[in-house]
Design a protein around this motif. Sequence first.
Motif, PDB file in Angstrom:
ATOM      1  N   UNK A   9       0.833  -1.210   0.000  1.00  0.00           N
ATOM      2  CA  UNK A   9       0.000   0.000   0.000  1.00  0.00           C
ATOM      3  C   UNK A   9       0.864   1.256   0.000  1.00  0.00           C
ATOM      4  N   UNK A  10       1.868   1.283   0.877  1.00  0.00           N
ATOM      5  CA  UNK A  10       2.696   2.480   1.006  1.00  0.00           C
ATOM      6  C   UNK A  10       3.591   2.685  -0.216  1.00  0.00           C
ATOM      7  N   UNK A  11       4.201   1.613  -0.703  1.00  0.00           N
ATOM      8  CA  UNK A  11       5.150   1.752  -1.814  1.00  0.00           C
ATOM      9  C   UNK A  11       4.446   2.078  -3.131  1.00  0.00           C
ATOM     10  N   UNK A  12       3.173   1.708  -3.244  1.00  0.00           N
ATOM     11  CA  UNK A  12       2.429   2.026  -4.465  1.00  0.00           C
ATOM     12  C   UNK A  12       2.263   3.536  -4.636  1.00  0.00           C
ATOM     13  N   UNK A  13       2.360   4.281  -3.527  1.00  0.00           N
ATOM     14  CA  UNK A  13       2.202   5.743  -3.593  1.00  0.00           C
ATOM     15  C   UNK A  13       3.541   6.469  -3.525  1.00  0.00           C
ATOM     16  N   UNK A  14       4.623   5.711  -3.644  1.00  0.00           N
ATOM     17  CA  UNK A  14       5.959   6.279  -3.455  1.00  0.00           C
ATOM     18  C   UNK A  14       6.723   6.288  -4.763  1.00  0.00           C
ATOM     19  N   UNK A 272      -0.724   3.187   8.835  1.00  0.00           N
ATOM     20  CA  UNK A 272      -0.336   3.853   7.608  1.00  0.00           C
ATOM     21  C   UNK A 272      -1.537   4.219   6.766  1.00  0.00           C
ATOM     22  N   UNK A 273      -1.326   5.143   5.848  1.00  0.00           N
ATOM     23  CA  UNK A 273      -2.397   5.574   4.957  1.00  0.00           C
ATOM     24  C   UNK A 273      -1.784   6.234   3.731  1.00  0.00           C
ATOM     25  N   UNK A 274      -2.606   6.378   2.723  1.00  0.00           N
ATOM     26  CA  UNK A 274      -2.236   7.163   1.542  1.00  0.00           C
ATOM     27  C   UNK A 274      -3.213   8.327   1.488  1.00  0.00           C
ATOM     28  N   UNK A 275      -2.678   9.536   1.668  1.00  0.00           N
ATOM     29  CA  UNK A 275      -3.487  10.747   1.696  1.00  0.00           C
ATOM     30  C   UNK A 275      -3.005  11.677   0.592  1.00  0.00           C
ATOM     31  N   UNK A 276      -3.925  12.071  -0.286  1.00  0.00           N
ATOM     32  CA  UNK A 276      -3.576  12.949  -1.403  1.00  0.00           C
ATOM     33  C   UNK A 276      -2.429  12.373  -2.237  1.00  0.00           C
ATOM     34  N   UNK A 277      -2.436  11.040  -2.356  1.00  0.00           N
ATOM     35  CA  UNK A 277      -1.433  10.365  -3.167  1.00  0.00           C
ATOM     36  C   UNK A 277      -0.080  10.231  -2.517  1.00  0.00           C
ATOM     37  N   UNK A 278       0.047  10.608  -1.228  1.00  0.00           N
ATOM     38  CA  UNK A 278       1.335  10.536  -0.537  1.00  0.00           C
ATOM     39  C   UNK A 278       1.243   9.589   0.657  1.00  0.00           C
TER      40      UNK A 278
END
Length: 379
Positions: A9-14, A272-278
């Motif tokens: 989840x986290x790396x997909x937005x990184x 963890x979360x993805x907020x505004x693509x970050x």
Amino acid sequence: MMLEDALRILLASTRPGGWEYVGVDEDLVGRVLAEGLTPSADIPRMHTCAKDGYLVRADDTWPGEALISSECGPGEIVKSLEPREAVVAYSGCLVEDDLAALVPVEEVVVSRGRVAITRRPRALENIIPRGSGARAGDAVLPRGHMVTPLDVELIEMLGRRFVRVYRRPRVAMISVGSEISLEAPGRTTRYVTVKHIVRALGGEAVNMGTVEDSPSAIASVITDSMASADIVVTLGGTGPSAHDVTYLAAESLGPSEIFRGIDVAEAARSCGAVVRGKPLLMLPGPRAPALNGATILLAPVIMASAGSTEGPYRIVHAKLSRRIHMPRRGIVWVRLREDAADPVHPDYYGISPSTADGYLIEGPGDLVGDVKVHVPRFL
């Protein structure tokens, strides 16, 4: 949630956030290359004498004596050698003859301008062959490589004065807790530890100060941080009590992805979360859980954002010095002694992780025998 799912989840937005040119004589160590570096010529460009001695032609005329014809210093060139000819050569002398051999000073007897050689030398003996370091056009340092101190001289050897590197990711760090927002604004033990992990992995830590245990206050600082940072990290407020509201603050921001807790003891309160693509990482406040969360969640995200293709740790194989029972999946910090891994006694608030060399992620069940130790880059 499984650790592996949380990382996906986290790396997909990184992603890396652009690149810049940095001078080789500037702060290059720890930066990640945004281009592969290749030599325009072989390294070394010619056969190079590795020590002082006498250059001769490696043919079938030995043993015997040779007439000393000339001398060659560092950077000077010997184009060819005749049978029974010797050239006094010093380390760094360049040679074009593929049949040249260097006989060390200590192996010969010199008298009246002649040198006696008692054995047949091999071609290119005591000589560094042309192109043995690298061939022209071959990748020496790949894109995504984090520059080490040993790489800087190599980059200079390639004739580069500037190299293209990825921009350092900006990591906004927010300390959460009403008990610290008034007592130690802007600086807490948890902040200091994670800040240096961020820097060691190629990121730029930005202190956003402390905030009280209020969902609206935390959400406001996270929103402000998102405007200028690539990654946002909160420290504290992830526990089970009614005062631990960091997760609620993140939830109020309408994340596209969010998770609460991972299946690793002593880091299970990491969120963890993805907020505004970050990516937004919510780490526990106590030192050991915060360090564990930073090690297994934050470190991979920072390095990916920095453009690194090498990962936040290396694997060392060792044997556990004693059996460990793991009631659930967890982190075990260990000291490495030769081929043995000695478990470090857990210390929730104390210094024990600082005495370790690496960690295991194992369990549940009994752990014994051969193990894979993760050695973080920041240790």
